[in-house]
Design an enzyme around this catalytic site. Structure first.
Site, PDB file in Angstrom:
ATOM      1  N   CYS A  47       9.534  27.004 -16.560  1.00 50.60           N
ATOM      2  CA  CYS A  47      10.683  27.260 -15.658  1.00 50.60           C
ATOM      3  C   CYS A  47      10.384  26.497 -14.431  1.00 50.60           C
ATOM      4  CB  CYS A  47      11.171  28.785 -15.676  1.00 50.60           C
ATOM      5  SG  CYS A  47      12.516  28.998 -14.745  1.00 50.60           S
ATOM      6  N   HIS A 104      16.074  23.274 -18.595  1.00 46.11           N
ATOM      7  CA  HIS A 104      17.403  23.265 -19.435  1.00 46.11           C
ATOM      8  C   HIS A 104      17.954  21.953 -19.466  1.00 46.11           C
ATOM      9  CE1 HIS A 104      17.306  27.603 -18.903  1.00 46.11           C
ATOM     10  NE2 HIS A 104      18.396  27.595 -19.441  1.00 46.11           N
ATOM     11  N   GLU A 128      23.589  27.289 -20.730  1.00 51.85           N
ATOM     12  CA  GLU A 128      23.231  28.510 -21.351  1.00 51.85           C
ATOM     13  C   GLU A 128      24.537  29.094 -22.140  1.00 51.85           C
ATOM     14  OE1 GLU A 128      20.773  31.366 -21.446  1.00 51.85           O
ATOM     15  OE2 GLU A 128      19.195  29.754 -21.384  1.00 51.85           O
ATOM     16  N   ASP A 170      10.727  31.466 -19.758  1.00 47.27           N
ATOM     17  CA  ASP A 170      11.544  30.781 -18.923  1.00 47.27           C
ATOM     18  C   ASP A 170      12.819  31.767 -18.802  1.00 47.27           C
ATOM     19  OD1 ASP A 170      13.130  28.651 -18.019  1.00 47.27           O
ATOM     20  OD2 ASP A 170      14.455  28.774 -19.583  1.00 47.27           O
ATOM     21  N   SER A 171      13.737  31.515 -17.812  1.00 44.94           N
ATOM     22  CA  SER A 171      14.827  32.324 -17.438  1.00 44.94           C
ATOM     23  C   SER A 171      15.814  32.404 -18.686  1.00 44.94           C
ATOM     24  CB  SER A 171      15.469  31.726 -16.456  1.00 44.94           C
ATOM     25  OG  SER A 171      16.178  30.334 -16.727  1.00 44.94           O
ATOM     26  N   CYS A 216      14.656  20.702 -14.218  1.00 47.85           N
ATOM     27  CA  CYS A 216      14.850  21.718 -14.753  1.00 47.85           C
ATOM     28  C   CYS A 216      14.523  21.889 -16.361  1.00 47.85           C
ATOM     29  CB  CYS A 216      16.272  22.209 -14.450  1.00 47.85           C
ATOM     30  SG  CYS A 216      17.084  23.706 -15.313  1.00 47.85           S
TER      31      CYS A 216
HETATM   32  N1  DGL Z   1      15.128  26.272 -17.010  1.00 54.62           N
HETATM   33  C1  DGL Z   1      15.072  26.792 -15.554  1.00 54.62           C
HETATM   34  C2  DGL Z   1      14.279  25.661 -14.605  1.00 54.62           C
HETATM   35  O1  DGL Z   1      13.385  24.951 -15.232  1.00 54.62           O
HETATM   36  C3  DGL Z   1      16.104  27.479 -15.012  1.00 54.62           C
HETATM   37  C4  DGL Z   1      17.129  27.357 -14.896  1.00 54.62           C
HETATM   38  C5  DGL Z   1      17.935  28.791 -14.104  1.00 54.62           C
HETATM   39  O2  DGL Z   1      17.861  29.714 -14.739  1.00 54.62           O
HETATM   40  O3  DGL Z   1      18.427  28.462 -13.325  1.00 54.62           O
HETATM   41  O4  DGL Z   1      14.468  25.710 -13.510  1.00 54.62           O
END
Ligand code: DGL
Length: 285
Positions: free
Chosen positions: A89, A208, A172, A26-27, A206
């Site tokens: 992600c 997150h 984050e 993931d990012s 997402c």
């Molecule tokens: N967790 C991520 C997603 O599902 C990435 C969010 C990001 O880095 O902007 O898109």
């Protein structure tokens, strides 16, 4: 282009010296919300997690950057011996997965696989609702990946999506309890739902966003279901491994767990995302 012979020699040597694990990328920390249900459903699978926290968020980056950073992460996980990598992600799945599968895998890693999280979520939505809403990052929305996948699976489903810039940064940074986060969610939910009153289910698209699930839930009418991806992706992964015993047989079953981050500040946030203490982060450069 890497010469074929070198690829085979590298793969052979690696097979003697490496513990094979399922790779999760993931990012940042978001993929931990997918890793937890995977650990719960498939506790014996050895896993290695990589969060590119130093370069998160990806959702406001260009397609080219998302592709390059994701590929670096995937290569690192392959170097650790993963036969299978899951991009936990949506942004990387939307903007990098297909290109990695088409341009890199056949020539460099013909015996390995990379999967994403959009297809499993779209499969679930396509069979559970006729009008769905998606909250995601700007890059995921821009790719149109959810709309295309859902159209392919069930052309009857209507899809409305909304980019939610700013939310990943707030999460984050661990500032999700601040008033700014509440205001943004209020704004995003009314923007999507007021314009599309027929929506029956919304997906927090997402990885997150599960951290702010309650805030979304509080701003969405009770008759609309609010979904996160963790369990959906874990179940889909289990079915994939059932259908691909060759890949499953190559993953160590001793339940080893490793966690890597490109970030320098190894904060308690990782444990909050995962829902349990993670105390052994290693650094990825
Ligand atoms: N967790 C991520 C997603 O599902 C990435 C969010 C990001 O880095 O902007 O898109």
């Amino acid at each position: 282009m890497v010469p074929q012979r070198r690829v085979y020699v590298d793969n052979f040597l690696r097979s003697w010296f490496t513990t094979y694990m399922l790779g999760i990328f993931d990012s940042g920390f978001g993929g931990l919300t997918v890793l937890k249900p995977i650990h719960e459903l498939l506790p014996k699978l050895s896993t290695i997690y990589l969060g590119d926290n130093a370069r998160a968020p990806y959702g406001v980056r260009s397609q080219d950057e998302i592709y390059r950073y994701t590929l670096e992460g995937v290569r690192f996980l392959f170097e650790q011996g993963c036969p299978l990598v899951l991009l936990a992600c949506n942004t990387a799945s939307a903007q990098a997965l297909r290109r990695i599968q088409e341009e890199v895998m056949p020539s460099e890693f013909p015996d390995r696989r990379v999967l994403g999280v959009i297809r499993p979520a779209a499969e679930y939505l396509a069979s559970h609702a006729t009008s769905v809403g998606i909250f995601a990052t700007p890059a995921t929305v821009k790719s149109n990946a959810y709309v295309e996948e859902l159209q392919k699976l069930n052309p009857e489903v209507s899809v409305s999506q909304l980019a939610c810039p700013g939310l990943t940064d707030i999460i984050e940074a661990g500032k999700q309890d601040g008033e700014n986060c509440n205001q943004l969610i209020k704004h995003f939910t009314s923007e999507l739902l007021d314009a599309n009153p027929s929506i029956e289910q919304v997906l927090l698209g997402c990885t997150h966003f599960p951290l702010i699930y309650d805030k979304f839930r509080n701003n969405i009418p009770k008759n609309i279901e609010v979904l996160v991806q963790g369990d959906i992706v874990a179940n889909s992964l289990k079915h994939y491994l059932d259908r691909h015993p060759d890949i499953l047989a190559r993953i160590d079953q001793s339940g080893t767990r490793q966690y890597f981050t490109s970030g320098t500040d190894i904060s308690p946030l990782g444990s909050i995302f995962y829902g349990e203490e993670i105390d052994q982060w290693k650094t990825f450069k």
